[in-house]
Design a protein around this motif. Sequence first.
Motif, PDB file in Angstrom:
ATOM      1  N   SER A   7       0.836  -1.205   0.000  1.00 61.90           N
ATOM      2  CA  SER A   7       0.000   0.000   0.000  1.00 61.90           C
ATOM      3  C   SER A   7       0.872   1.256   0.000  1.00 61.90           C
ATOM      4  N   ILE A   8       1.966   1.229   0.783  1.00 57.00           N
ATOM      5  CA  ILE A   8       2.866   2.395   0.839  1.00 57.00           C
ATOM      6  C   ILE A   8       3.557   2.603  -0.514  1.00 57.00           C
ATOM      7  N   SER A   9       3.909   1.493  -1.179  1.00 52.20           N
ATOM      8  CA  SER A   9       4.541   1.619  -2.504  1.00 52.20           C
ATOM      9  C   SER A   9       3.586   2.302  -3.488  1.00 52.20           C
ATOM     10  N   ILE A  10       2.312   1.896  -3.440  1.00 55.65           N
ATOM     11  CA  ILE A  10       1.320   2.525  -4.331  1.00 55.65           C
ATOM     12  C   ILE A  10       1.142   3.994  -3.930  1.00 55.65           C
ATOM     13  N   GLU A  11       1.110   4.231  -2.599  1.00 57.90           N
ATOM     14  CA  GLU A  11       0.963   5.602  -2.110  1.00 57.90           C
ATOM     15  C   GLU A  11       2.103   6.489  -2.638  1.00 57.90           C
ATOM     16  N   TRP A  12       3.317   5.934  -2.629  1.00 63.26           N
ATOM     17  CA  TRP A  12       4.470   6.671  -3.147  1.00 63.26           C
ATOM     18  C   TRP A  12       4.265   7.045  -4.618  1.00 63.26           C
ATOM     19  N   SER A  13       3.777   6.082  -5.411  1.00 62.59           N
ATOM     20  CA  SER A  13       3.618   6.363  -6.844  1.00 62.59           C
ATOM     21  C   SER A  13       2.558   7.438  -7.068  1.00 62.59           C
ATOM     22  N   VAL A  14       1.506   7.426  -6.236  1.00 65.25           N
ATOM     23  CA  VAL A  14       0.478   8.475  -6.372  1.00 65.25           C
ATOM     24  C   VAL A  14       1.058   9.826  -5.942  1.00 65.25           C
ATOM     25  N   ILE A  15       1.835   9.818  -4.865  1.00 66.92           N
ATOM     26  CA  ILE A  15       2.454  11.070  -4.395  1.00 66.92           C
ATOM     27  C   ILE A  15       3.379  11.636  -5.469  1.00 66.92           C
ATOM     28  N   VAL A  16       4.143  10.764  -6.108  1.00 67.58           N
ATOM     29  CA  VAL A  16       5.036  11.208  -7.189  1.00 67.58           C
ATOM     30  C   VAL A  16       4.214  11.889  -8.290  1.00 67.58           C
ATOM     31  N   THR A  17       3.057  11.308  -8.597  1.00 66.54           N
ATOM     32  CA  THR A  17       2.191  11.886  -9.635  1.00 66.54           C
ATOM     33  C   THR A  17       1.611  13.234  -9.187  1.00 66.54           C
ATOM     34  N   VAL A  18       1.226  13.317  -7.911  1.00 70.05           N
ATOM     35  CA  VAL A  18       0.696  14.585  -7.392  1.00 70.05           C
ATOM     36  C   VAL A  18       1.793  15.664  -7.448  1.00 70.05           C
ATOM     37  N   ILE A  19       3.005  15.290  -7.107  1.00 68.27           N
ATOM     38  CA  ILE A  19       4.114  16.257  -7.151  1.00 68.27           C
ATOM     39  C   ILE A  19       4.380  16.694  -8.591  1.00 68.27           C
ATOM     40  N   LEU A  20       4.284  15.736  -9.507  1.00 70.49           N
ATOM     41  CA  LEU A  20       4.480  16.064 -10.924  1.00 70.49           C
ATOM     42  C   LEU A  20       3.420  17.059 -11.397  1.00 70.49           C
ATOM     43  N   THR A  21       2.190  16.830 -10.990  1.00 71.78           N
ATOM     44  CA  THR A  21       1.094  17.737 -11.365  1.00 71.78           C
ATOM     45  C   THR A  21       1.337  19.120 -10.758  1.00 71.78           C
ATOM     46  N   THR A  22       1.775  19.133  -9.509  1.00 76.78           N
ATOM     47  CA  THR A  22       2.050  20.403  -8.849  1.00 76.78           C
ATOM     48  C   THR A  22       3.191  21.140  -9.555  1.00 76.78           C
ATOM     49  N   ALA A  23       4.191  20.375 -10.018  1.00 77.80           N
ATOM     50  CA  ALA A  23       5.316  20.983 -10.732  1.00 77.80           C
ATOM     51  C   ALA A  23       4.829  21.695 -11.992  1.00 77.80           C
ATOM     52  N   ALA A  24       3.873  21.072 -12.692  1.00 80.77           N
ATOM     53  CA  ALA A  24       3.318  21.709 -13.894  1.00 80.77           C
ATOM     54  C   ALA A  24       2.496  22.938 -13.512  1.00 80.77           C
ATOM     55  N   LEU A  25       1.707  22.808 -12.437  1.00 82.12           N
ATOM     56  CA  LEU A  25       0.855  23.923 -11.989  1.00 82.12           C
ATOM     57  C   LEU A  25       1.695  25.149 -11.663  1.00 82.12           C
TER      58      LEU A  25
END
Lengths: 113, 282
Positions: B256-274
Amino acid sequence: MKHIMFTAMVSLWATSAIAHSPLEATVPANEATVSKTPSEIVMDFKGAIRLTRVSMTQGNQPSVSLDLDAFSGFASDYAIPVPPIGMGNYLIEWRGLGADGHPLKGSFSFTVK
Amino acid sequence: MLDLWELASIATRFALYLGVLTAVGTFLTTLLFQITGCRHFTVGFALLGIAATVMGFSLSGAALTGDAGGMVDFEMLGLLWSTSVGTAVALRLAGLGLLIVGLLLGRVGRILSMIGGGLALWSFVTVGHIPDRGSLLLSIALLFHLVAISIWIGVLTPLRSLALDPSRLSDAVRVGHRFGKIAAVFVPLLILAGVYMGYELVGSLSSLVGTGYGQALIIKVLFVASLLTLAAANKLRFIPQMSRGDPAAAGHLSKSISIEWSVIVTVILTTAALTSILTLPS
């Protein structure tokens, strides 16, 4: 992981395409056709910006950098002298720094007939 | 279409957020939950943050000229340095430097690391869309947002390591329980702060659905919602199962933590674009 990242990348790529320009108006206007060759181009921004590069390209000719030495600091209105130009299609491309620290860029075009 | 400098800007901003938030968050987590053995991990992400800060500053110079020469153009870099961008870079480098020095000094360096981590997070409040609004409440909301998500990110790897070590399973349960209690308070506040900042920045439903910025924000919120689901599963299911001695629970938590990490990475990527290429709705 790869699917999640791919979805985000595609979505962001799509949304970035409609990010709008901070340029409010120009003289000549974007895609306008004018009969008299302009001696300067006017760029009116929505907020203060420091222009760092402005180039002018006619058709397939190499682009020419316009002189920005007369400008210092941040401003929202710029009237930039252009060298004598003839008839043709012109593309103006600009880059600058927004007051919020964001690098900005954009372009507009006009035709002299 | 994005040009090379914009893509590089997003990648660098992504590395910056990942580096700073993970480094500061892991440090805060080790303090809050008395976890040991994360120093190299924390220093590594702090160094990533420093490298991304320098690279991001240099790339901003290139974005101003449109060519690689801008990366070392002193006129452009000087112009950037004179703005709030320069202030943020200085704060970030000083903060991450202090964080690393404090970690190398051991227990006596904790105060230094604490100040450094605070400066590094504060640097994000000095530049960008939110500080431009000139609202103290918005800046406080952003700072709280940064502290809360850094702790969230910071707890993941230490918790996963503890869960995967059979001899430290009780520590994993203790950390999981304590983080769950803290999260029960800060997650609702985090949502509140996010909604407030989003409303102030976007302003209307039409801007939310009709602009690139608003659409990217929707993408981010959707991923954050899935993150909350995973976090709830950890708190309500896997941690209680671990405390009851279920041998499979640690594996489930780790996954679950591994999946959480991948989602967090995606959220950070989205924030980087924002924060790097998308302009706010007018």
